[in-house]
Scaffold this active site. Sequence first.
Site, PDB file in Angstrom:
ATOM      1  N   THR A  13       0.851  -1.199   0.000  1.00 10.99           N
ATOM      2  CA  THR A  13       0.000   0.000   0.000  1.00 10.99           C
ATOM      3  C   THR A  13       0.884   1.245   0.000  1.00 10.99           C
ATOM      4  O   THR A  13       2.003   1.237   0.526  1.00 10.99           O
ATOM      5  CB  THR A  13      -0.946   0.026   1.222  1.00 10.99           C
ATOM      6  N   THR A  16       3.384   4.380  -4.553  1.00 14.52           N
ATOM      7  CA  THR A  16       3.701   5.225  -5.711  1.00 14.52           C
ATOM      8  C   THR A  16       4.930   6.086  -5.436  1.00 14.52           C
ATOM      9  O   THR A  16       5.490   6.687  -6.345  1.00 14.52           O
ATOM     10  CB  THR A  16       2.508   6.143  -6.070  1.00 14.52           C
ATOM     11  N   GLY A  18       8.291   7.013  -2.220  1.00 17.42           N
ATOM     12  CA  GLY A  18       8.910   6.796  -0.914  1.00 17.42           C
ATOM     13  C   GLY A  18       9.293   5.359  -0.604  1.00 17.42           C
ATOM     14  O   GLY A  18       9.674   4.578  -1.479  1.00 17.42           O
ATOM     15  N   SER A 141       7.258   2.690  12.875  1.00 14.93           N
ATOM     16  CA  SER A 141       8.286   3.738  12.944  1.00 14.93           C
ATOM     17  C   SER A 141       8.996   3.671  14.274  1.00 14.93           C
ATOM     18  O   SER A 141       8.430   3.186  15.273  1.00 14.93           O
ATOM     19  CB  SER A 141       7.626   5.111  12.805  1.00 14.93           C
ATOM     20  N   TYR A 154       0.795  11.028  15.504  1.00  9.82           N
ATOM     21  CA  TYR A 154       1.502  10.106  14.603  1.00  9.82           C
ATOM     22  C   TYR A 154       2.125   8.966  15.409  1.00  9.82           C
ATOM     23  O   TYR A 154       1.932   7.788  15.099  1.00  9.82           O
ATOM     24  CB  TYR A 154       2.578  10.873  13.836  1.00  9.82           C
TER      25      TYR A 154
HETATM   26  P1  NAD Z   1       5.677   9.221   1.459  1.00 12.39           P
HETATM   27  O1  NAD Z   1       4.760  10.345   1.798  1.00 12.39           O
HETATM   28  O2  NAD Z   1       6.993   9.534   0.797  1.00 12.39           O
HETATM   29  O3  NAD Z   1       4.926   8.145   0.582  1.00 12.39           O
HETATM   30  C1  NAD Z   1       3.712   7.635   1.049  1.00 12.39           C
HETATM   31  C2  NAD Z   1       3.013   6.936  -0.081  1.00 12.39           C
HETATM   32  O4  NAD Z   1       1.727   6.528   0.409  1.00 12.39           O
HETATM   33  C3  NAD Z   1       2.756   7.838  -1.268  1.00 12.39           C
HETATM   34  O5  NAD Z   1       2.885   7.050  -2.418  1.00 12.39           O
HETATM   35  C4  NAD Z   1       1.316   8.278  -1.051  1.00 12.39           C
HETATM   36  O6  NAD Z   1       0.682   8.633  -2.240  1.00 12.39           O
HETATM   37  C5  NAD Z   1       0.730   7.015  -0.452  1.00 12.39           C
HETATM   38  N1  NAD Z   1      -0.469   7.225   0.325  1.00 12.39           N
HETATM   39  C6  NAD Z   1      -0.662   8.124   1.313  1.00 12.39           C
HETATM   40  N2  NAD Z   1      -1.921   8.045   1.775  1.00 12.39           N
HETATM   41  C7  NAD Z   1      -2.524   7.056   1.066  1.00 12.39           C
HETATM   42  C8  NAD Z   1      -3.820   6.508   1.070  1.00 12.39           C
HETATM   43  N3  NAD Z   1      -4.753   6.981   1.889  1.00 12.39           N
HETATM   44  N4  NAD Z   1      -4.100   5.503   0.215  1.00 12.39           N
HETATM   45  C9  NAD Z   1      -3.159   5.025  -0.633  1.00 12.39           C
HETATM   46  N5  NAD Z   1      -1.912   5.522  -0.696  1.00 12.39           N
HETATM   47  C10 NAD Z   1      -1.598   6.521   0.144  1.00 12.39           C
HETATM   48  O7  NAD Z   1       5.892   8.435   2.839  1.00 12.39           O
HETATM   49  P2  NAD Z   1       7.132   7.598   3.390  1.00 12.39           P
HETATM   50  O8  NAD Z   1       8.019   8.537   4.121  1.00 12.39           O
HETATM   51  O9  NAD Z   1       7.675   6.717   2.328  1.00 12.39           O
HETATM   52  O10 NAD Z   1       6.388   6.716   4.498  1.00 12.39           O
HETATM   53  C11 NAD Z   1       5.904   5.410   4.251  1.00 12.39           C
HETATM   54  C12 NAD Z   1       5.646   4.717   5.564  1.00 12.39           C
HETATM   55  O11 NAD Z   1       6.839   4.674   6.334  1.00 12.39           O
HETATM   56  C13 NAD Z   1       4.607   5.451   6.441  1.00 12.39           C
HETATM   57  O12 NAD Z   1       3.784   4.514   7.069  1.00 12.39           O
HETATM   58  C14 NAD Z   1       5.467   6.177   7.457  1.00 12.39           C
HETATM   59  O13 NAD Z   1       4.805   6.394   8.673  1.00 12.39           O
HETATM   60  C15 NAD Z   1       6.623   5.205   7.618  1.00 12.39           C
HETATM   61  N6  NAD Z   1       7.842   5.840   8.129  1.00 12.39           N
HETATM   62  C16 NAD Z   1       8.487   6.789   7.395  1.00 12.39           C
HETATM   63  C17 NAD Z   1       9.633   7.377   7.911  1.00 12.39           C
HETATM   64  C18 NAD Z   1      10.406   8.412   7.141  1.00 12.39           C
HETATM   65  O14 NAD Z   1      11.266   9.080   7.729  1.00 12.39           O
HETATM   66  N7  NAD Z   1      10.186   8.559   5.859  1.00 12.39           N
HETATM   67  C19 NAD Z   1      10.107   7.014   9.172  1.00 12.39           C
HETATM   68  C20 NAD Z   1       9.420   6.052   9.894  1.00 12.39           C
HETATM   69  C21 NAD Z   1       8.285   5.464   9.352  1.00 12.39           C
END
Ligand code: NAD
Length: 264
Positions: A13, A16, A18, A141, A154
């Site tokens: 899920t 697209t 990250g 996280s 969060y």
């Molecule tokens: P991001 O914002 O770069 O990417 C998130 C992706 O999820 C995007 O493709 C977005 O379009 C999609 N998305 C968001 N809401 C959605 C929805 N309702 N339905 C379908 N798709 C949806 O985020 P990221 O930083 O890659 O984070 C991904 C996961 O990793 C998250 O759960 C986040 O909490 C976790 N995380 C991230 C970090 C960080 O520093 N980047 C650290 C710890 C945990």
Amino acid sequence: MKIDLSGKTALVTGSTAGIGHAIARGLAAAGADVVINGRTKAKVDAAVVSIVRAVANAKVRGVAADVSTAAGCEALIAALPQADILINNAGIFEPKPFADIPDEDWSRFFETNVMSGVRLSRAYLPDMLKRNWGRIVFISSESALNIPTEMIHYGTTKTAQLAVSRGLAEMTRGTAVTVNSVLPGPTMSEGVEVFVKDLAKANGLSVEEAASNFVKTFRPTSLLQRFASVEEVANMVVYVASKEASATNGAALRVEGGIVQTIA
Ligand code: NAD
């Protein structure tokens, strides 16, 4: 060890961009049939093309659905009734002082970060148990353990994911299904890049300086002393999703650069 996921269907899920996109690419490179998910068809299509370009012989398709709603999850499940690997990655974050977080934000964060994984696991886990193989991974996280004061809502959702994940793992006793969570720390995903760019602009710094300052100021216990790359996180997830990770179950696996100062 050569990870081979051919014949396994994997849903990621929020893939697209990250971390999710890197996970989808990693799973495709390991031979899995990967299903990309995001909210818009345009972004899903673009993500599919980017993986097809990056990975030779990639088997990848996409389903546009908003997993933060029950209807969105239902649409996704209707388009993909069976999955061997479910990666609950979609998630949102936004720094906001506790006193300014309204109920609507608390609900939106819970629906997106927790209920998406609950609804999809409810749909796919019983069939995994019946077929006696499956992998569910929740992308939680480091903030699940060190609740960040700048976004308590969060952190709360990320802790809730650990509870759901461990609870579901208890249902897999004696089977070849595993349910684990992975805890990234600061990771340079597209979403975080926007946040760091804003920080850089506000403080008159380069993006690199702002990123380094963020880790040193807000995550001072980091042993890595930098943001992780999305691939560094994806590598752990691909391993946990593999057949080789068969003895890892009910675990909360850290890829957070040593920020959390406890041994276990
Ligand atoms: P991001 O914002 O770069 O990417 C998130 C992706 O999820 C995007 O493709 C977005 O379009 C999609 N998305 C968001 N809401 C959605 C929805 N309702 N339905 C379908 N798709 C949806 O985020 P990221 O930083 O890659 O984070 C991904 C996961 O990793 C998250 O759960 C986040 O909490 C976790 N995380 C991230 C970090 C960080 O520093 N980047 C650290 C710890 C945990």
